[in-house]
Design a protein around this motif. Sequence first.
Motif, PDB file in Angstrom:
ATOM      1  N   ASN A 211       0.857  -1.338  -0.149  1.00 19.40           N
ATOM      2  CA  ASN A 211      -0.100  -0.281  -0.281  1.00 19.40           C
ATOM      3  C   ASN A 211       0.816   1.086   0.298  1.00 19.40           C
ATOM      4  O   ASN A 211       0.087   2.494  -0.331  1.00 19.40           O
ATOM      5  CB  ASN A 211      -0.929  -0.167   0.903  1.00 19.40           C
TER       6      ASN A 211
ATOM      7  N   THR B 223       2.414   3.952  -4.153  1.00 20.23           N
ATOM      8  CA  THR B 223       1.288   4.712  -4.500  1.00 20.23           C
ATOM      9  C   THR B 223       1.838   4.580  -6.097  1.00 20.23           C
ATOM     10  O   THR B 223       0.776   4.858  -5.993  1.00 20.23           O
ATOM     11  CB  THR B 223       0.538   5.478  -3.513  1.00 20.23           C
TER      12      THR B 223
ATOM     13  N   SER C  55      -5.065   1.666  -1.700  1.00 18.38           N
ATOM     14  CA  SER C  55      -4.581   3.370  -2.335  1.00 18.38           C
ATOM     15  C   SER C  55      -3.366   3.496  -3.380  1.00 18.38           C
ATOM     16  O   SER C  55      -2.608   3.867  -3.388  1.00 18.38           O
ATOM     17  CB  SER C  55      -3.555   3.528  -0.520  1.00 18.38           C
TER      18      SER C  55
ATOM     19  N   LYS D  63      -3.689   3.790  -6.257  1.00 19.36           N
ATOM     20  CA  LYS D  63      -5.203   4.102  -7.173  1.00 19.36           C
ATOM     21  C   LYS D  63      -4.122   4.218  -8.511  1.00 19.36           C
ATOM     22  O   LYS D  63      -4.858   4.465  -9.713  1.00 19.36           O
ATOM     23  CB  LYS D  63      -5.388   6.255  -6.426  1.00 19.36           C
TER      24      LYS D  63
END
Length: 266
Positions: A69, A72, A92, A94
């Motif tokens: 996580n 990123t 997380s 994205k």
Amino acid sequence: MVRLTLDLIAKNSNLKPRKEETTSRYLKKITHINFSDKNIDAIEDLSPCKNLSVLYLYDNRISQMTNLNYATNLTHLYLQNNCLSCIENLRSLKKLEKLYLGGNYIAVIEGLEGLEGLRELHVESQRLPLGEKLLFDPRTLHSLAKSLSILNISNNNIDDIRDLEILENLNQLIAVDNQLLHVKDLEFLLNKLMKLWRMDLNGNPVCLKPKYRDRLILVSKSLEFLDGKEIKNMERQFLINWKASKDAKKISKKRNSKTKDASNSY
């Protein structure tokens, strides 16, 4: 067993640090890490690798998705053929576009909410207990509805894929060697997936049903390849004409029987 640590990454990177360059500055520059088939069983904090975009960790012994996580900027994550039993700690990420999880022990496709850029999901050949099938969490499907374009769910004992109707931008579906049985279910799905141009269902019982290929070609205008075989315009047009002729005969038959009934009633 081997833990994936920052030291290990620094030692094995193709990038060589410049003289007097600090380790943290050097780690920031790394964009690709390949530790496939290295007996790795755990992942340590990778947050100093701030520009890491592609991570190859397939063919290892990883049992938990820990510390990912923090990465990123990841766009591609390869975790196939490990010992993972659930999808976790990825929300997380994205920027993640491609996720490879084939050949693990995952029973439910879940935990992908918020990954609105995910375009490819590969979850084929999960090592499931006898008689169990791969399931989809509706929340995850809902989250991937707009982004997902390629889905591989082959060899997972799946007998129903109607839930995938929500994946409105799906253009490739690979679901070979499952337990799909009903042409009607596939017709329903194809009516919803208007952008699907490739579907592979080889090795499913449904493929042996009469007129299986014809019926699927008729219901989908977008499909270009079915089970690895191209759908030519001539083939589709022939089937459309054949169906129109068949429907016309049915209507004519109904009219004739109505006319007969009406004349018999006098």
